[in-house]
Design a protein around this motif. Structure first.
Motif, PDB file in Angstrom:
ATOM      1  N   ARG A   2      13.039  63.808  59.307  1.00 39.03           N
ATOM      2  CA  ARG A   2      13.318  63.550  57.894  1.00 39.03           C
ATOM      3  C   ARG A   2      14.803  63.318  57.700  1.00 39.03           C
ATOM      4  N   GLU A  34      18.048  64.262  55.516  1.00 38.47           N
ATOM      5  CA  GLU A  34      18.426  65.384  54.659  1.00 38.47           C
ATOM      6  C   GLU A  34      19.906  65.287  54.326  1.00 38.47           C
ATOM      7  N   ILE A  50      18.673  67.456  49.630  1.00 37.59           N
ATOM      8  CA  ILE A  50      17.541  66.611  49.227  1.00 37.59           C
ATOM      9  C   ILE A  50      16.986  65.983  50.485  1.00 37.59           C
ATOM     10  N   GLN A  51      15.684  66.091  50.650  1.00 34.50           N
ATOM     11  CA  GLN A  51      15.055  65.581  51.858  1.00 34.50           C
ATOM     12  C   GLN A  51      14.230  64.360  51.538  1.00 34.50           C
ATOM     13  N   GLN A  52      14.144  63.501  52.517  1.00 33.18           N
ATOM     14  CA  GLN A  52      13.294  62.333  52.376  1.00 33.18           C
ATOM     15  C   GLN A  52      12.484  62.202  53.650  1.00 33.18           C
ATOM     16  N   GLN A  79       9.446  59.299  47.990  1.00 35.14           N
ATOM     17  CA  GLN A  79       9.871  60.287  47.016  1.00 35.14           C
ATOM     18  C   GLN A  79      10.782  61.318  47.658  1.00 35.14           C
ATOM     19  N   GLN A  80      11.760  61.718  46.893  1.00 36.31           N
ATOM     20  CA  GLN A  80      12.707  62.690  47.424  1.00 36.31           C
ATOM     21  C   GLN A  80      12.251  64.104  47.086  1.00 36.31           C
ATOM     22  N   ASP A  96      20.267  65.136  41.975  1.00 34.57           N
ATOM     23  CA  ASP A  96      20.063  63.890  42.705  1.00 34.57           C
ATOM     24  C   ASP A  96      21.003  63.852  43.906  1.00 34.57           C
ATOM     25  N   LEU A  97      20.902  62.805  44.688  1.00 33.90           N
ATOM     26  CA  LEU A  97      21.688  62.717  45.914  1.00 33.90           C
ATOM     27  C   LEU A  97      23.172  62.761  45.579  1.00 33.90           C
TER      28      LEU A  97
END
Lengths: 199, 170, 690
Positions: free
Chosen positions: C548, C550, C566-568, C574-575, C595-596
């Motif tokens: 992932r 991160e 925040i992981q993707q 979707q985050q 948010d990022l």
């Protein structure tokens, strides 16, 4: 149900009947409960009631991500307003159907599609349409306001808007081109019938 | 508070002096509760917005409140709440306005107290009243037949007593 | 290979269940002990089948065998080992497999525990019931919830489990704990059914299953608490209990199970509440099935419904079967369920337990009604209604306060009848503890009527529990902590901790959303102070792995370093937020990225949400205390020969003429395991009354 039994001390036993009556009552209630659960629909395919049906369509105020902004009610075509997101799997699945519907509609000039991207990035939407095809206008959801005005619960969701700008139908979940076309036919027939009945 | 009440209710056969500690406790509790509850400021606009957001469901989520979700729909509802508060709407007007966008009371996390949805509030109360009433009736029934030893019981006890006096096992 | 092995295991389990049902039924019918004793072999076969299937699935997950549909849909090559292991229960089919695996374990445990009594009809009927349940779960796995469906064209990689299920290690422990609880209630249920069928409705079946119930209840408790902990750490809203259908589904059997653990004491001591206890046991089991139906069939929306499927009708049918069987048996045996004793006074231990049960029943009613009301409204009135947190909080708050009050008063009440003198003297000390807690709360600034009453009652209840523990340990030393009464008091202390933490964290939460910059500029500070906690933004870090992406923001909370991120995950765009929590005894600081982070190095900025909640950590400590208390409660207290009828003991007689100095568990009774009723040995007199 007998009441002539007696307990050790000689008093009448009323308890056993009470237990049976209670058991029967609970049994009936639970049976009704099970029947109710058995007949209740899956929450994802609930009837598509909506307060916007029968009303003039709310404005689509978002920025145009692809194509031109749309002014509802200003043309004589049926309009399918489609709320979608690139991250939503059923949306990806319904996309070919939307393309089919848009192509048919463009061919005979009867209907068109506008999509509203819901909780999504402009770049993702562009990539999505490049990959999946389709050339109808796509708007953003005006920070969610458009979706709220239309009462969108979860994507994909589509609204059928009559040429006069009135919302006539709400479709939750993915659409099928054939079904939407059938709906348009039905509403047109209804409209004609109403006119004849009225005149 | 409640504890003290239980104490005073159940009788004062040993004279009021024995209850002094409880009365003192009651006084302390009442004073503490008074200090702890009186003079609370009325909720600010931010608090009102937060409280409202906690009773409205995020349209695109399942059962989360708009207060606790980051979806665009929730943000839109939160903005709407702010606009309406600033426009001077009451909490009830704001709730009704938001709810009117969706079928039924789908967006209200606490159903209205009237109409069919009022049942969800009323039924538990009926349940408790019925259960307590049932219990009270049972107790009343027991009271009506006071526990008295029958002649048979008494003879049994006498026999047992005699036996133990004689040093035998009952 | 994995599919064949797994399917083989499932079929073995299915066939063994069927064989067991037929064999044991024939054994019972023809009175043939050798057939009834065969349940031992069958139990091992059922457990073996489930174990083979479990191992096959784990093997498929570990070897990334994407030819299995389940692995293809829920596994991925990049999922780390722990989450890959936990993938087994991340979707419906695997959950059912885990359920069957645990159920197999319980079957073996039961035949081992009752190895000398398998030809006893009560045990035979219980085993028969258990095999019906295993049959159902294996049937699910051969039908609509088949975990070993094979794909013709296996993909080379899968999407991995739901991102929310693979960003916190608690996910590896919460579901198995919960399932150990759910499934464990099968054992008391089986014995309750057996008692009803055989007509041996004395206290025997209760005593046989008491520890099983306690065991299941403890795991359910731990499972629920771990789930709440997971929510708090992962969801980033400072919430830990959202009254979501899935959470309610786990709470419902917990409520009825807790009610049973209390009312069972009344039956053992006084022989009362027989119907009620049987109903509670059966209701608990039925609610585990109903909960699974509600959350897995798609009739209710839930944030936790990670999978949809068509197992609904089968689960509902099984629920109906359980309910109708129970109701029918209770009606049939109604005459034998008549209680031989009655309650002398509402102001007595049994009176308090009765009230406790009414309150718990109301609690369960509120939770069930709130959960299914949207369905009721939809089908009876065609109206769309949502029932959410505000409803549950308003309805359960008074229930919680009454329960706290009962926890304060009930432990000091003697059995049969209490005098005002008893109450006055015994409650004085706990009352002052409550008052002290109240005064301290007000002094440290706590405000509001409901939380203050909660704090007072919590102190009051804690005082009562401590009083009991002090008396027991004074008499018996540390041994005084063992046994149901005293272990139970420790459980009460855990519950009280949770109640206080719940009230405080709900009432006094501070929340702030703000933007922080590494280098403070106009309109963007580099640190923020919320409720006395300083949060400073230091920089952006990239913690991506090949599983992932991160992106984290390195923050100093009161000088200590934390990195919310925040992981993707590759499968979804979707985050997923990965908040961090800094816990201290006084309060918890939760930070989530909104948010990022933007920019790099010295120009980086990030928007964060800071939530400060008091006493959060005491929720988890309270859970641990509850688990510890139930462990102590499982040990026998002061020993006594099981054949001694307690109600005839001379030491009981002073309680008939209440004496202010006598304790509820006075004299020989102190802290012992509340003894067996007069009919405790009806299991030994096998088949006496069929």
């Amino acid at each position: 149900m007998s009441t002539h039994e007696t307990d050790a001390v000689g008093g009448p036993v009323r308890h056993s009947n009470a237990v049976r009556i209670a058991a029967a009552a609970i049994g009936v209630v639970m049976a009704l409960f099970v029947v109710m659960l058995f007949t209740s629909k899956n929450s994802s395919d609930q009837p598509s009631a909506s307060p916007v049906i029968g009303q003039q369509a709310p404005a689509l105020g978002g920025k145009a991500l692809l194509g031109e902004p749309v002014d509802i009610g200003s043309n004589d075509r049926w309009l399918l307003v489609n709320f979608f997101a690139t991250w939503c799997v059923p949306c990806v699945k319904e996309h070919p159907e939307l393309r089919q519907f848009a192509e048919n509609g463009a061919k005979d000039g009867s209907a068109r599609v506008v999509s509203v991207a819901y909780d999504d990035e402009a770049s993702a939407v562009k990539k999505f349409f490049e990959k999946q095809g389709g050339d109808w206008p796509v708007l953003d959801a005006d920070r969610g306001r458009t979706a709220l005005d239309w009462g969108v619960a979860k994507v994909p969701e589509s609204f059928l808007v009559a040429p006069n700008g009135v919302v006539v139908h709400r479709l939750q979940g993915g659409v099928k081109a054939r079904e939407v076309e059938a709906l348009i036919e039905r509403y047109e027939a209804q409209g004609r019938a109403n006119q004849e009945g009225g005149s | 508070m409640t504890g003290a009440k239980t104490g005073t209710k159940t009788g004062t056969k040993s004279g009021p002096a024995k209850w002094i500690a409880w009365v003192a406790m009651l006084v302390v509790i009442v004073v503490a509760l008074f200090v702890g509850t009186v003079g609370q400021p009325s909720p600010t606009e931010a608090e009102r917005a937060q409280n409202l957001a906690e009773t409205i469901r995020c349209p695109s989520c399942k059962s989360q409140a708009v207060a606790s979700s980051e979806t665009p729909a929730s943000k839109a509802v939160r903005e709407l709440i702010w606009e309406r508060i600033e426009a001077g709407d009451t909490d009830e007007e704001i709730r009704d306005y938001v709810a009117s966008r969706f079928p039924g009371q789908d967006l209200l996390l606490d159903p209205e107290g009237s109409g069919f949805s009022g049942l969800v509030w009323a039924l538990p109360v009926v349940f408790v009243i019925a259960a307590v009433a049932g219990l009270v009736m049972r107790f009343a029934g027991y009271r009506a037949q006071p526990l008295t030893a029958s002649q048979e019981d008494k003879s049994l006890v006498d026999a047992a007593l005699r036996a133990s006096e004689n040093g035998e096992k009952p | 290979m994995n599919a064949a092995l797994g399917t083989g295991g499932v079929i073995l389990g299915l066939v063994a269940s069927l064989g067991a049902i037929v064999t044991v039924a024939m054994g019972i019918r023809g009175d043939r002990p050798e057939l009834m004793r065969m349940s031992r072999t069958y139990a091992w076969m059922v457990a073996g089948g489930a174990a083979i299937a479990f191992v096959a699935m784990q093997r498929a997950l570990i070897t990334r065998d994407f030819s299995l549909e389940y692995v293809a849909r829920n596994g991925s090559t990049t999922t780390p080992a722990l989450y890959n292991f936990a993938t087994l229960w991340s979707a419906l089919e695997g959950s059912i497999l885990l359920w069957a695996f645990i159920l197999g374990g319980y079957c073996v445990a039961v035949v081992w525990k009752f190895r000398d009594r398998l030809s006893d009809k009560l045990v035979a009927w219980a085993m028969l019931t258990m095999f019906v349940v295993t049959l159902f779960f294996f049937a699910l796995m051969t039908g609509p919830a088949n975990p070993f469906r094979v794909l013709a064209n296996p993909p080379i990689d899968g999407p991995g489990p739901n991102p929310l299920l693979q960003n916190h290690p608690l996910m590896a422990f919460h579901p198995p704990m919960l399932y150990l609880g759910y499934v464990g209630f099968t054992v008391p249920f089986a014995f309750a059914i057996a008692a009803l069928v055989t007509g041996r409705l004395g206290e025997g079946w209760l005593i046989e299953t008491r520890r099983w119930t306690l065991f299941a209840w403890t795991f359910l408790t731990v499972g629920i608490i771990l789930g709440a902990w997971w929510s708090h750490e992962v969801l980033g809203w400072g919430g830990y209990w959202a009254w979501d259908p899935v959470e309610n589904a786990s709470l419902l059997p917990w409520i009825t199970g807790t009610a049973f653990l209390h009312s069972v004491m009344v039956q053992e001591r006084r022989g009362m509440l027989r119907v009620w206890n049987l109903s509670l046991v059966c209701a608990t089991f039925a609610l585990t099935i109903l909960g699974t139906f509600l959350t897995r069939s798609g009739v209710l929306d839930s944030v936790h419904a990670f999978s949809d499927s068509n197992i609904g009708p089968m689960l509902l049918g099984f629920f109906a079967l359980i309910v109708l069987t129970t109701v029918g048996l209770v009606a049939w045996r109604g005459d034998r369920l008549r209680s031989p004793a009655r309650i002398d006074s509402p102001a007595s231990r049994e009176g308090a337990f009765l009230l406790n049960n009414i309150v718990f029943a109301a609690f369960a009613f509120v939770v069930l009604l709130g959960t299914v009301f949207p369905l009721i409204a939809e089908s009876l009135n065609g109206e769309k209604v949502t029932v959410g947190v505000p409803y549950f909080e308003r309805m359960t708050m008074p229930i919680g306060l009454v329960l706290l009050f009962l926890m304060a008063v009930a432990p000091v009440l003697p059995w049969r009848k209490a005098s005002s003198e008893t109450l006055r003297t015994r409650l004085l000390w706990p009352g002052w503890v409550g008052t002290a807690v109240l005064v301290i709360s007000v002094l440290v600034g706590a405000r509001g009527l409901a939380p203050l009453i909660a704090f007072f009652l919590a102190g009051f209840a804690a005082g009562s529990a401590l009083r009991q523990l002090v008396l027991a340990t004074r008499r018996q030393g540390l041994r005084g902590l063992l046994g149901r009464t005293n272990g139970g008091m420790i459980v009460h202390l855990g519950v009280i901790l949770i109640a206080v933490a719940f009230a405080a964290s709900n009432a006094y939460q501070t929340e702030r959303e703000t933007k922080l910059c590494v280098t403070a500029v106009e309109g963007c500070a580099s640190s923020v102070t919320v409720s006395g906690h300083k949060v400073e933004f230091v920089g952006v870090v990239d913690n991506s792995t090949n599983a992932r992406k991160e992106t984290g923001a390195k923050l100093l909370i009161d000088g200590k370093e934390f990195t919310p991120a925040i992981q993707q995950f590759p499968n979804g765009s979707q985050q997923i937020g990965k908040p961090t929590v800094r816990n201290s005894a006084r309060n918890s600081v939760l930070i989530a990225l909104l948010d990022l982070p933007q920019g790099e190095g010295k120009d980086a900025s990030v928007r964060i949400r800071v939530i400060v909640q008091p006493l959060i950590v005491w929720l988890w400590i309270g859970g641990a205390v509850m688990a510890f208390g139930s462990l102590l409660a499982a040990f026998p207290g002061k020993r006594r020969r099981p054949t001694d009828p307690t109600s005839a003991l001379p030491s009981e007689s002073p309680q008939l003429q209440p004496d202010p100095d006598s304790e509820p568990e006075s004299g020989k009774d102190a802290g012992q395991d509340s003894g067996q009723g007069p009919q405790s040995n009806d299991l030994e007199t096998a088949g006496a009354s069929t």
